[in-house]
Motif scaffolding. Structure first.
Motif, mmCIF file in Angstrom:
data_model
loop_
_atom_site.group_PDB
_atom_site.id
_atom_site.type_symbol
_atom_site.label_atom_id
_atom_site.label_comp_id
_atom_site.label_asym_id
_atom_site.label_seq_id
_atom_site.Cartn_x
_atom_site.Cartn_y
_atom_site.Cartn_z
ATOM 1 N N GLY A 171 0.824 -1.203 0.000
ATOM 2 C CA GLY A 171 0.000 0.000 0.000
ATOM 3 C C GLY A 171 0.857 1.250 0.000
ATOM 4 O O GLY A 171 0.568 2.221 -0.710
ATOM 5 N N HIS B 134 4.668 -3.380 -6.175
ATOM 6 C CA HIS B 134 3.296 -3.191 -5.686
ATOM 7 C C HIS B 134 2.416 -4.348 -6.171
ATOM 8 O O HIS B 134 1.716 -4.978 -5.382
ATOM 9 C CB HIS B 134 2.733 -1.853 -6.164
ATOM 10 C CG HIS B 134 1.250 -1.731 -5.981
ATOM 11 N ND1 HIS B 134 0.675 -1.564 -4.750
ATOM 12 C CD2 HIS B 134 0.225 -1.789 -6.873
ATOM 13 C CE1 HIS B 134 -0.649 -1.508 -4.883
ATOM 14 N NE2 HIS B 134 -0.954 -1.643 -6.171
ATOM 15 N N MET C 252 1.149 -7.294 -3.672
ATOM 16 C CA MET C 252 -0.289 -7.368 -3.405
ATOM 17 C C MET C 252 -0.841 -8.747 -3.783
ATOM 18 O O MET C 252 -1.624 -9.330 -3.046
ATOM 19 C CB MET C 252 -1.028 -6.286 -4.199
ATOM 20 C CG MET C 252 -1.040 -4.944 -3.505
ATOM 21 S SD MET C 252 -1.964 -4.988 -1.956
ATOM 22 C CE MET C 252 -1.930 -3.279 -1.471
ATOM 23 N N HIS D 132 -8.423 -3.256 -10.537
ATOM 24 C CA HIS D 132 -8.542 -2.814 -9.149
ATOM 25 C C HIS D 132 -9.982 -2.946 -8.663
ATOM 26 O O HIS D 132 -10.212 -3.174 -7.481
ATOM 27 C CB HIS D 132 -8.010 -1.397 -8.981
ATOM 28 C CG HIS D 132 -6.506 -1.355 -8.880
ATOM 29 N ND1 HIS D 132 -5.692 -1.139 -9.949
ATOM 30 C CD2 HIS D 132 -5.676 -1.558 -7.820
ATOM 31 C CE1 HIS D 132 -4.428 -1.199 -9.574
ATOM 32 N NE2 HIS D 132 -4.381 -1.459 -8.281
ATOM 33 N N PHE E 79 -9.433 -5.026 -5.627
ATOM 34 C CA PHE E 79 -9.640 -4.243 -4.406
ATOM 35 C C PHE E 79 -11.123 -4.225 -4.051
ATOM 36 O O PHE E 79 -11.517 -4.629 -2.960
ATOM 37 C CB PHE E 79 -9.086 -2.817 -4.590
ATOM 38 C CG PHE E 79 -8.903 -2.093 -3.294
ATOM 39 C CD1 PHE E 79 -9.997 -1.742 -2.521
ATOM 40 C CD2 PHE E 79 -7.639 -1.762 -2.827
ATOM 41 C CE1 PHE E 79 -9.834 -1.089 -1.315
ATOM 42 C CE2 PHE E 79 -7.476 -1.111 -1.617
ATOM 43 C CZ PHE E 79 -8.573 -0.769 -0.858
ATOM 44 N N GLN F 61 -13.121 3.962 3.261
ATOM 45 C CA GLN F 61 -12.452 3.123 2.263
ATOM 46 C C GLN F 61 -13.300 3.028 0.992
ATOM 47 O O GLN F 61 -12.769 3.050 -0.120
ATOM 48 C CB GLN F 61 -12.215 1.730 2.850
ATOM 49 C CG GLN F 61 -11.349 0.882 1.964
ATOM 50 C CD GLN F 61 -10.947 -0.415 2.660
ATOM 51 O OE1 GLN F 61 -10.462 -0.399 3.783
ATOM 52 N NE2 GLN F 61 -11.149 -1.525 1.992
ATOM 53 N N ALA G 198 -6.553 7.627 -3.143
ATOM 54 C CA ALA G 198 -5.583 6.691 -2.573
ATOM 55 C C ALA G 198 -5.276 7.057 -1.128
ATOM 56 O O ALA G 198 -5.172 6.179 -0.254
ATOM 57 C CB ALA G 198 -4.312 6.681 -3.411
ATOM 58 N N ALA H 175 -5.863 5.041 2.459
ATOM 59 C CA ALA H 175 -4.856 4.905 3.511
ATOM 60 C C ALA H 175 -5.440 5.335 4.848
ATOM 61 O O ALA H 175 -5.203 4.697 5.879
ATOM 62 C CB ALA H 175 -3.622 5.727 3.158
#
Lengths: 664, 247, 143
Positions: free
Chosen positions: A56, A86, A90, A411, A415, A450, A493, A497
């Motif tokens: 991250g 990355h 991940m 993503h 994600f 998030q 982003a 975080a």
């Protein structure tokens, strides 16, 4: 309802069984030698989360670099290293092992087992995973971080174009990680087939166990392809063959055609790489399929169809790899075939989305944090899935290839899909791990930050991609007009975080003064909630007997209230017992058994062992020997680094010690 | 709802009238009735088919490439079919001795087990020795690992197979060692059976390699490639033109 | 309500016959053939191998060589797996697993090879020359 008792499934015969309390359960040594699936699950979870944070941070640096045009925060080389590491971190060190953490902790509990089928192999998997992760990240210290992208396309990986050690760290790190994944998958296949509690037929298996089983099958069939691809790449780089480059440098410095083919790498990589996509998402599907019924207060809609859908996704997943290669010019026939198969795979995926929605339909929804994350997957994954189907269309794919549109797509599935579900799983099973509840207020704040951050970060990438912004470039010109959406994406982003920070705060708060959870805080249905939270080291004092797919609900609310499932009969030795029927058994024997089972020292568990750790250290040393400078020893016609030889020796010692651990 | 707890089967032999036949009484029952280790071995072998499948795919992809480029030595001039046939025969017969070792221990015959295991290990070593001899011969005739695509793909494919055989030999010798220490009983026949599964698998891989690599003649396959539709774009050309553009 | 809390289990090794959690009786596949069968099969395998090598040398059979070799080696493969690895006699689920794996591998690898074999290889002479020139220019610049 009749609860039918079967004999207890025993631990495997080859495993030494001694009463657990004789061994120390505290201190570093107990963790290094543990073979307890729950501890290994925690080890997986903690180390994978550390790698998740690291990857991250790498992502944040990437977004900082792209926040404005012609930025010079990091150089081009560093940027290449960042996006490569990355992606690699991940995928292999965060999402896969976070899935493994749940497999390890939850699956044996859901099966009603006391451990996995091969506890020491399980420990070996974890330590080998850790060795691979460390080797990969040691490259930062050697200032030779992999810089060729997570897909490692040839001939960029050839010695000619990548003379440094960067690619070697990547290839050997992944090779070691592959060993870990394969070992773990063999273990879980055997565990799920063989260690089910009495009465738990395959169609009563909790759906998360099904997804674990299918993921393990995928790993077992897909990883050998990348094992070979990486081995051939290592041959290219260490011995001067040219499997993946069309040319070679002769002894006199002349460049000559070798007959090698860069496209072979792409084929072997994606034969592994596309099943890998399902390896990353299916555990998430499994977690969500557990969460949604619990908080909808309804059994999962279409359980059997869900199982078939997972299996169909896995099977079709082997027949779509060429859609990653449409722009290589394979010709109309392969393009047409693989375009069709890719569209086909959307069908079982759509079935799953429908079933989750239908499970929620008409339910008494409880919007806990876990449920929010699960609904997050359903909505966000659908967006990613839709842009995925677009890529099945060859002309559209050609247009999108190597643009940010593809970055947005994966993503949304990785994600928006995997990470959301994994967080959902963390909130859902946290009480099972620790006995305490994560704070729901902070959890919801975490989710919404998030969720907003994620969409801010990745939705604009669709626009950027369609405007033509290419992937993997360390910058863009002022005149491109890409500044706005890049800035928005970077802001997103940082919001993500912030969300993760709230999560960490939540965890810290829970450790300090968390609310005690009780054994089944969510009133869930599956067998892992039949024991205390956290479970004792032996999991179940008495192995439960499963007469239904959702045993706890049937027990509490009755089979009639539960729905129309027709699986309430239990078959033993070919004789079907109807509800409440009692076969002849001597009551004296039952009483004897009760006494034995109450004696805690009679529950036999496998011994702790340091040999798995030793074998993993050996593998790590063998790989490191090829990476760091150390004297070479001539063995026959070839020279091998001494550290590699020593590593192989340590590994063999570990394996032999493991096989011959005294059986007394 | 009835709440009676029913214990269907408790201690040894309780509740007669059921089928009493069970092969490995030492190995506790599992949900499927399949032994843990045997299931693991079959899963591993299934996975190993993909391992060798990828290697064979690599070999077949580059089959005929050396001829295309005019870089010798070619397989047609270097293969010694009679010699390799003997090797293939040796490995095939080692499968027989392996299965005889298993039959011996299933009858509790310790001595038979050791003899047949040693015979299997010996035949396996002969095969590996033959491969070492073959590799040395080829190197003498000018075929190194990096000489051409034939050399690279041939040595890596057969080398990985040879490594499998070597591991198998070590495994067999370990079983002999355990047996000599008196550690193998009739009930341990599963140990031998699992090693046997691995050994036979290595044998069937060689059956495939022997046919695809050695016996199928080379000119014909090269012709197939050359006669195919020429209008398809060569991926090599494309890849190299990209490099060309970069420079 | 009794449920799982009332559930007990047998503590020691369980009796023979039933397998916990299964719907039916399972035997661990022990209808193994005897040594005589093994030896006969080995002889057949040896003969088939001899035929394979023999037809390799018969020029008249060349057009039939490749299909014959493929059929014979598949036959050998099936016999070794079926008899020596006992798959023919063992639990059908081992068979299912192995065959399913073979189907996946065969399809994937077959498709992969087919995509290469329908493509024609040519030596990328021009590109090699360009690379060579660039390399020499780099070496000169370094000096």
């Amino acid at each position: 309802m009749a609860s039918i008792l079967y004999p207890q499934p025993q631990l495997q015969g080859g495993t030494q069984t001694v009463a657990r309390p004789r061994h120390s359960t505290r201190g570093l040594w107990s963790w290094l030698t543990t073979v307890d699936h729950k501890r290994i699950g925690i080890l997986y979870g903690v180390s994978a989360f550390a790698f998740f944070l690291l990857a991250g941070l790498e992502a944040l640096v990437i977004r900082m670099q792209l926040v404005r045009p012609e930025n010079s925060l990091v150089g081009e080389q560093r940027y290449n290293e960042l996006f490569t590491m990355h992606g690699t971190t991940m995928i292999f060190l965060a999402v896969m092992p976070l899935g493994s953490a749940f497999f390890n902790y939850i699956v044996p509990l859901q099966l009603g087992a006391r451990d996995v089928a091969f506890p020491r192999l399980n420990a070996f998997s974890f330590w080998t995973f850790l060795a691979g992760g460390l080797i990969l990240n040691l490259s930062w210290l050697a200032n030779a971080a992999p810089d060729q992208g997570w897909y490692g396309y040839a001939p960029l990986t050839s010695k000619f174009f990548s003379p440094g050690d960067n690619v070697d760290y990547w290839a050997l790190g992944l090779q070691v990680l592959g060993i870990a994944s394969l070992a773990a998958s063999f273990n879980f296949i055997v565990t799920i087939f063989n260690m089910r509690a009495p009465g738990m037929t395959m169609m009563r298996l909790p759906i998360f166990c099904w997804s674990t089983l299918i993921v393990s099958v995928l790993i077992v069939m897909a990883f050998p392809a990348i094992t070979i691809a990486l081995a051939l790449l290592s041959f290219d780089r260490f011995t001067g063959t040219s499997f993946f480059a069309a040319f070679n440098v002769a002894a006199d410095g002349a460049i000559v055609a070798s007959g090698g083919d860069p496209l072979l790498w792409q084929h072997l990589f994606w034969v592994f790489g596309h099943p890998e996509v399902y390896i990353l998402i299916l555990p998430a599907f499994g977690i969500v399929s557990e969460i949604i019924p619990v908080f909808s207060r309804k059994p999962l809609f279409g359980y059997a169809v869900m199982v078939y859908a997972i299996a169909a996704i896995a099977f079709l997943g082997f027949g779509v790899w060429v859609h990653h290669m449409f722009t290589t010019g394979l010709g109309p026939t392969p393009d047409a075939i693989f375009s069709g198969s890719t569209m086909l795979i959307a069908i079982p995926t759509g079935v799953k989305i429908l079933n989750w929605t239908a499970t929620m339909w008409g339910g008494s929804l409880k919007f806990t944090t876990a449920m929010l994350f699960a609904i997050g997957l359903v909505s966000q994954f659908t967006i990613g899935g839709l842009s995925g189907v677009m890529h099945a269309v060859v002309p559209v794919d050609t247009h999108h290839q190597d643009t940010y549109f593809v970055v947005a797509h994966f993503h949304y599935v990785l994600f928006g899909g995997s990470i959301f579900a994994l967080f959902g799983g963390i909130y859902y099973w946290w009480p099972k791990f620790t006995g305490k509840l994560l704070d729901e207020g902070l959890g919801k704040i975490h989710f919404w930050i998030q969720f907003v951050g994620f969409n801010l970060a990745f939705f604009p990438m669709h626009f950027l991609g369609l405007q033509g912004m290419p992937r993997r470039y360390s910058g863009y010109g002022r005149e491109s007009g890409w500044w706005l959406w890049n800035a928005v994406s970077t802001a997103g982003a940082f919001l993500i975080a912030l969300g993760i920070l709230v999560f960490l705060l939540n965890v810290a708060r829970t450790f300090a003064k968390g609310e005690r959870a009780g054994d089944n805080p969510w009133d869930a249905a599956t067998p892992e909630w039949m024991t205390s939270s956290p479970p004792p080291v032996y999991n179940f004092r008495q192995i439960p007997t499963i007469s239904h797919r959702d045993p706890l609900w049937v027990e509490k609310y009755g089979a009639e209230a539960h729905g129309d499932e027709q699986e309430l009969d239990v078959t033993i030795a070919g004789v079907t017992l109807a509800k409440g029927e009692v076969p002849d058994e001597a009551p004296v024997e039952q009483a004897e058994t009760r006494v034995q089972a109450d004696d805690e020292f009679d529950i036999h568990l496998p011994n702790p062992s340091y040999y798995p750790l030793l074998a993993s250290i050996g593998i790590g040393m063998a790989a490191l020997g090829l990476l760091v400078a150390n004297p070479a020893l001539p063995i026959g016609a070839i020279e091998l680094p001494s550290l590699t030889l020593a590593g192989l020796l340590v590994m063999v010692t570990g394996i032999y010690g493991w096989s011959f651990e005294p059986a007394g | 709802m009835a709440t009676t707890a029913i214990d269907v089967r408790t201690a040894h032999g309780a509740g007669g009238g059921h089928v009493e036949e069970h092969g490995h009484s030492e190995h506790p029952p599992t949900s499927t009735g399949m032994d843990h280790r045997k299931l693991l071995m079959w899963a591993f072998l299934t996975s190993d088919t993909m391992f060798f499948g990828s290697l064979i795919a690599t070999y077949l992809t580059y089959r005929g490439r050396a001829e295309d480029l005019g870089e010798g030595p070619y397989p047609s001039e270097i293969f010694d079919i009679p010699f390799t046939s003997v090797s293939a025969f040796v490995l095939l017969m080692s499968s027989l001795t392996m299965v005889l070792a298993l039959a011996a221990i299933q009858k509790g015959n310790q001595r038979g087990l050791r003899i047949w295991l040693l015979a299997t290990a010996l035949l396996g070593s002969m095969f590996v020795g033959g491969q070492y001899f073959e590799f040395t011969e080829f190197v003498h005739e000018g075929l190194g690992l990096t000489t051409n695509m034939f050399g690279s793909s041939f040595y890596v494919l057969t080398g990985f197979h040879g490594a499998h055989v070597t591991i198998g030999v070590i495994w067999l010798l370990t079983l002999v060692f355990v047996s000599l220490r008196g550690g193998t009983t009739q009930g341990d026949s599963l140990d031998v059976e699992i090693a046997g599964l691995y050994w036979h698998f290595v044998d069937i891989v060689w059956i495939v390699i022997f046919t695809l690599v050695y016996l199928i003649p080379y000119e014909e396959v090269a012709d197939v490639g050359a006669s195919e539709a020429a209008h398809l774009i060569s991926t090599f050309g494309r890849e190299l033109s990209v490099i060309n553009g970069l420079w | 309500m009794g449920g799982h809390n009332a559930a007990l289990h047998g503590a020691g090794p369980t009796g023979p016959g039933t397998k916990p959690g299964t719907d039916h009786l399972v035997t661990d596949g022990h209808g193994h053939p005897g040594e005589g069968v093994y030896i006969r099969i080995a002889i057949i395998l040896a003969i088939v191998t001899a035929i394979e090598v023999a037809i390799y040398y018969v020029d008249a059979l060349r057009p039939l060589l490749v299909p014959t070799l493929l059929v014979l080696s598949i036959a050998k493969f099936v016999v070794v797996v079926g008899y020596f690895m006992h798959l023919k006699f063992d639990d059908s689920r081992y068979r299912l697993m192995f065959i399913a794996g073979l189907v996946v591998v065969f399809s994937v690898i077959g498709a992969l090879i087919a995509m290469f074999w329908t493509d024609q290889y040519y030596v990328p002479q021009e590109a090699l020359e360009t690379l060579q020139q660039a390399r020499e220019a780099e070496a000169e610049a370094a000096e």
